[in-house]
Design a protein around this motif. Structure first.
Motif, mmCIF file in Angstrom:
data_model
loop_
_atom_site.group_PDB
_atom_site.id
_atom_site.type_symbol
_atom_site.label_atom_id
_atom_site.label_comp_id
_atom_site.label_asym_id
_atom_site.label_seq_id
_atom_site.Cartn_x
_atom_site.Cartn_y
_atom_site.Cartn_z
ATOM 1 N N GLY A 1 -11.668 2.285 -4.410
ATOM 2 C CA GLY A 1 -10.898 3.366 -4.994
ATOM 3 C C GLY A 1 -11.546 4.722 -4.900
ATOM 4 N N PHE A 2 -12.455 4.905 -3.941
ATOM 5 C CA PHE A 2 -13.215 6.151 -3.743
ATOM 6 C C PHE A 2 -14.208 6.402 -4.881
ATOM 7 C CE2 PHE A 2 -8.925 6.809 -2.010
ATOM 8 C CZ PHE A 2 -9.223 6.984 -0.675
ATOM 9 N N ALA A 3 -14.261 5.498 -5.866
ATOM 10 C CA ALA A 3 -15.055 5.735 -7.073
ATOM 11 C C ALA A 3 -16.143 4.695 -7.290
ATOM 12 C CB ALA A 3 -14.142 5.759 -8.299
ATOM 13 N N PRO B 1 -14.970 10.298 -9.656
ATOM 14 C CA PRO B 1 -14.346 11.612 -9.804
ATOM 15 C C PRO B 1 -15.314 12.789 -9.721
ATOM 16 C CG PRO B 1 -14.688 10.650 -11.956
ATOM 17 C CD PRO B 1 -15.140 9.617 -10.959
ATOM 18 N N GLU B 2 -16.629 12.509 -9.681
ATOM 19 C CA GLU B 2 -17.590 13.612 -9.607
ATOM 20 C C GLU B 2 -17.361 14.447 -8.343
ATOM 21 O OE1 GLU B 2 -19.944 10.040 -11.290
ATOM 22 O OE2 GLU B 2 -18.269 10.409 -9.932
ATOM 23 N N HIS B 3 -16.952 13.763 -7.273
ATOM 24 C CA HIS B 3 -16.749 14.416 -5.983
ATOM 25 C C HIS B 3 -15.359 14.043 -5.470
ATOM 26 C CE1 HIS B 3 -21.031 15.414 -5.903
ATOM 27 N NE2 HIS B 3 -21.265 14.166 -6.246
ATOM 28 N N THR C 1 -17.105 2.321 -19.279
ATOM 29 C CA THR C 1 -17.664 3.552 -18.718
ATOM 30 C C THR C 1 -17.700 3.450 -17.196
ATOM 31 O OG1 THR C 1 -19.945 2.746 -18.744
ATOM 32 C CG2 THR C 1 -19.127 3.826 -20.757
ATOM 33 N N MET C 2 -17.770 4.606 -16.537
ATOM 34 C CA MET C 2 -17.846 4.621 -15.076
ATOM 35 C C MET C 2 -19.101 3.916 -14.588
ATOM 36 S SD MET C 2 -16.539 5.249 -12.195
ATOM 37 C CE MET C 2 -15.131 6.295 -12.572
ATOM 38 N N ARG C 3 -20.203 4.073 -15.319
ATOM 39 C CA ARG C 3 -21.440 3.408 -14.907
ATOM 40 C C ARG C 3 -21.268 1.893 -14.890
ATOM 41 N NH1 ARG C 3 -25.969 1.009 -16.877
ATOM 42 N NH2 ARG C 3 -27.917 1.398 -15.758
#
Length: 307
Positions: free
Chosen positions: A90-92, A123-125, A36-38
């Protein structure tokens, strides 16, 4: 343009704490397809582990220009000069917390302060949220009385992209530019055309093309073209750009991003210093305080800053 090729005896061994961390991350990512992203972000917040805590540096959280972050405050630092630090990941992933120690080493070596941004992440922003946050902090620092020439945009990996893109965005808006730009192992190529993505893929302990592809999809969001100069500064016009310092590890897959942007900026008349340290991994200064190569690089950057 100044280009130096340094040699290092450390390569692909446990003597390099950054290599060991990257190898562990790569194994986790490979063995956890449903990560997961978290949890992905939690893993990358370990990025500070190879970095020794710098002595005589304190930290303070603050919101600047609407953007949260962490100040690194070396004892006796010149508070009229600021490193505007954009973290990699990676901006993330990555954060001000994962990069505060590295920023502290740099600020201490130069004798100034640094502000490490917790910019909005993909990816949220998606793009250009990260650049907008960097521009907002830059303008807020100027409003506080810091001279633009006394602000240095600096960052690593995706943050190195932002360190270069923020001045490009400022120029586009007719705003004054920072006095210097420093990019550690900048990740610039949103098209994955770099030759070292092939030649160095076995020696790089972390970077893979699928990893980059996932991060590209997240930050561009299907809305920004991969050749947009503010997303991919390899397409930018560097006319009038500030002094630029770029480094990279000789073993990393993103090495050709560093060499290509240095060549492009040099062709536009920019004062460029490029330092490639053989045997080193992506953002090798993360081993500050623990390897001679990282400490020598930070000393070299401090000397360049004062030059």
């Amino acid at each position: 343009m100044t280009t130096t090729q340094s040699t290092s005896p450390v390569s692909k061994t446990s003597a390099d704490p950054l290599y060991a961390l990257y190898a562990d991350w790569a194994q986790i990512i490979a063995n956890t397809p449903d990560l997961t992203m978290r949890l992905f972000r939690a893993i990358f917040d370990e990025w500070h582990q190879p970095t020794k805590e710098p002595e005589d540096v304190t930290y303070r959280e603050e919101v600047v220009g609407g953007v949260p972050g962490i100040w690194t405050l070396p004892v006796g630092a010149d508070t009229s000069q600021v490193l505007l630090y954009t973290h990699g990941g990676g901006f993330a992933v990555g954060s001000a917390a994962s990069h505060r120690k590295l920023a502290g080493h740099l600020a201490k070596a130069i004798g100034i302060t640094a502000f490490v941004l917790d910019y909005r992440r993909a990816p949220e922003h998606p793009h250009p949220a990260q650049i907008e946050d960097g521009v907002a902090v830059f303008k807020a620092l100027v409003e506080r009385g810091i001279k633009p020439a006394d602000i240095t945009t600096i960052g690593d990996s995706a943050g190195g992209n932002l360190a270069i893109a923020i001045p490009l965005a400022l120029r586009e808006a007719g705003e004054p530019l920072p006095g210097r730009v420093i990019a550690f192992s900048p990740w610039l190529d949103m098209e994955n055309k770099g030759e070292t993505l092939v030649t160095n893929i076995e020696s790089d302990a972390l970077i893979t093309v699928p990893l980059l592809e996932g991060m590209i999809a997240g930050v561009l969001g299907g809305k920004t073209a991969p050749n947009n100069p503010l997303a991919n500064p390899l397409y930018a016009d560097f006319t009038g750009f500030p002094r630029l310092y770029v480094n990279a590890g000789g073993d990393e897959a993103l090495l050709s991003d560093a060499t290509r942007v240095a060549d492009k900026a040099r062709a536009a008349g920019v004062d460029v210093t490029l330092n490639v340290v053989e045997g080193q991994q992506h953002v090798f200064p993360f081993s500050a305080g623990r390897t001679a190569e990282a400490d020598a690089e930070i000393a070299a950057i401090a000397a360049w800053y004062r030059g």
